[in-house]
Design an enzyme around this catalytic site. Structure first.
Site, short mmCIF file in Angstrom:
data_model
loop_
_atom_site.label_atom_id
_atom_site.label_comp_id
_atom_site.label_asym_id
_atom_site.label_seq_id
_atom_site.Cartn_x
_atom_site.Cartn_y
_atom_site.Cartn_z
N LYS A 79 4.29 -0.07 -48.63
CA LYS A 79 3.80 -1.40 -49.05
C LYS A 79 2.45 -1.24 -49.74
O LYS A 79 1.57 -0.52 -49.24
CB LYS A 79 3.68 -2.29 -47.81
CG LYS A 79 3.24 -3.71 -48.09
CD LYS A 79 3.18 -4.51 -46.78
CE LYS A 79 2.80 -5.96 -47.00
NZ LYS A 79 2.73 -6.72 -45.74
N SER A 154 5.61 -10.91 -45.54
CA SER A 154 5.07 -10.50 -46.82
C SER A 154 5.56 -9.13 -47.28
O SER A 154 5.43 -8.80 -48.46
CB SER A 154 3.54 -10.47 -46.74
OG SER A 154 3.12 -9.50 -45.80
N SER A 178 5.39 -10.19 -40.76
CA SER A 178 5.75 -9.66 -42.08
C SER A 178 6.59 -8.39 -42.09
O SER A 178 7.00 -7.94 -43.15
CB SER A 178 4.49 -9.41 -42.90
OG SER A 178 4.03 -10.62 -43.41
N1 GLN Z 1 3.97 -15.09 -42.94
C1 GLN Z 1 2.75 -14.90 -42.21
C2 GLN Z 1 1.56 -15.32 -43.04
O1 GLN Z 1 1.75 -15.72 -44.15
C3 GLN Z 1 2.65 -13.50 -41.76
C4 GLN Z 1 2.07 -12.59 -42.77
C5 GLN Z 1 1.97 -11.19 -42.30
O2 GLN Z 1 2.49 -10.84 -41.24
N2 GLN Z 1 1.29 -10.37 -43.06
O3 GLN Z 1 0.45 -15.25 -42.58
#
Ligand code: GLN
Length: 471
Positions: A79, A154, A178
């Site tokens: 990532k 994400s 994420s």
């Molecule tokens: N969807 C969550 C957010 O937008 C989690 C993001 C993540 O785990 N990086 O904060």
């Protein structure tokens, strides 16, 4: 090796084939590079490595000579919030511009040291903020199972890359879901380790007390073979620990699994509920005892999560100011104008929303009302979990309340988007490990994932337990 199917089912299997001489690693890398090219429309990668053929040749030799590392031949995607020396780090943001880091994240370095091949950097939501991968400055990632749908976020690029067979395994990061949510949306396995089990050195911080690095894979063995390499204490990250014991064989008849009944009755897509109930039946057939548990403060998790993570993000992201990293606005009148314009032009809408929200909850008039209160809720949620783990070994929930949604479906309504993390944020608030595994599909053939949460540092207990299920 032009056929779409790989001749191995796990990394261990692959290593054996290379050793026997029936799999050529350079050809295997070519296969992945061709496949990445033919799946460009998924937009899963931000950059593909130009050096992986050289690496393949070196590692092929090492395997033959018997001195190859534990992950020899594994083709891994990373990532793009994790730093790799001399490779442009973007965090899927415009603000980093052409920033080239001088060091490699510890988790990635450990993979390289065990002779894995890093095939490229994957797309994600900008600074890992999002649930759908629609917040990237490099455009949305598409779900490989149906390209009208999001892959989750994400870490959507890392999940899509594994699900589409563009690499063997990948790394993502999980601040509030994420890794687990995109794993569920793409029908693969994803592990969010215990907070501190994997060094965060070289990970661009979103919310430092929440962020965890973890793997995606198509099978449990690969998932844990990668986790076992990346975990462990690191002098470069003072919050990292080495406290991840390997658990013994599991006797399913002695295992108790907690089900938070009040939460499961919320608005969950009927097919997910059905999948969940079928899995519970399967557990019972395996002799597992199912226990109804209560997590009374779970319902505050999303609110507390978005107060605390935005507060941390507003502070962490203050370093991107046009002076220190890649992007700087062109027409500026003075220094403060340069800061303002660089940040205004460099950050995307969701990141700006979170910086503003975080600054607000930390401001002197509101600190106690929001930030302190959210910290108290964080502690209560931790206590809820600890009370449950006195009684049960694991907690089972769906990973997400719905399967993958359509691209564009939730972009107009951030709160609705935030609610897709309802089952995944509590573990980050409590620093607990959790694993998402695929259990089926809905009417549209989109995957369903369920999530097992354990007490701190019990990742391998989850692994052994899932392996021990026989029926
Ligand atoms: N969807 C969550 C957010 O937008 C989690 C993001 C993540 O785990 N990086 O904060």
């Amino acid at each position: 090796m032009s056929s779409a199917k790989l001749p191995y089912s796990s990394l261990r299997d692959k290593k054996r084939l290379i050793f026997e001489g029936s799999l050529d690693l350079a050809q295997n890398v070519d296969f992945f590079l061709d496949k990445i090219a033919s799946h460009k429309h998924l937009n899963a990668f931000i950059a593909v490595s130009s050096d992986c053929q050289n690496q393949a040749n070196l590692i092929q030799e090492k395997i033959k000579n018997g001195n190859a590392g534990k992950l020899a031949g594994a083709v891994i995607a990373i990532k793009d919030v994790l730093s790799i020396k001399n490779i442009n780090l973007t965090c899927a943001s415009k603000i980093l511009g052409d920033f080239i880091p001088l060091y490699t994240a510890t988790a990635v370095q450990k993979l390289i040291d065990e002779d894995a091949i890093i095939i490229g950097k994957t797309n994600c939501d900008e600074f890992a903020m999002g649930s759908s991968n629609e917040n990237s400055a490099f455009g949305s990632v598409l779900n490989p199972l149906n390209t009208e749908f999001v892959p989750g976020g994400s870490s959507g690029g890392s999940a899509a890359a594994v699900a589409a067979g563009l690499c063997d395994v990948s790394l993502g990061t999980d601040t509030g879901g994420s890794i687990r949510q995109p794993a569920a949306f793409c029908g693969i396995y994803g592990l969010k380790p215990t907070y501190s089990a994997v060094s965060r050195y070289g990970l661009t911080a979103f919310a430092s007390s929440f962020d965890s690095i973890g793997p995606f894979a198509t099978n449990l063995q690969d998932l844990f073979d990668v986790f076992d390499i990346i975990k462990g204490e690191d002098k470069k990250d003072s919050t990292s620990t080495s406290n991840t014991p390997v658990s013994n064989e599991i006797n399913t008849k002695k295992i108790k699994i907690g089900i938070p009944a009040d939460i499961i009755s919320n608005d969950i897509q009927p097919e997910i509920r059905e999948s969940f109930e079928n899995f519970v039946l399967k557990l019972e057939k395996n002799g597992v005892e199912i226990v109804k548990i209560s997590l009374p403060n779970f319902k505050y998790a999303i609110a507390a999560y978005y107060v605390l993570t935005t507060a941390e993000a507003s502070s962490n992201l203050s370093r991107f100011d046009g002076a220190r990293y890649g992007f700087r606005s062109k027409e500026v009148e003075n220094l403060s104008d340069m800061f303002v314009k660089s940040r205004s032009e460099g950050f995307g809408a969701e990141v700006k929303r979170r910086i503003m929200l975080g600054t607000y909850v930390l401001s002197s008039g509101y600190y106690d009302a929001y930030y302190t209160k959210a910290q108290k809720i964080r502690r209560l949620i931790q206590q809820d979990f600890m009370n449950c783990f006195k009684e049960v070994d694991f907690i089972l929930t769906p990973t997400t309340p719905t399967t993958a949604f359509k691209i564009g479906e939730k972009t107009e309504n951030p709160v609705e988007m935030y609610l897709s993390d309802i089952f995944t944020t509590p573990q980050n608030l409590a620093g607990l490990p959790a694993l998402s595994f695929p259990t089926g599909a809905d009417q549209n053939n989109l995957p369903i994932g369920l999530q097992l949460t354990s007490n701190h540092f019990e990742e391998s207990k989850i692994h052994n337990f899932l392996n021990s299920l026989t029926i």
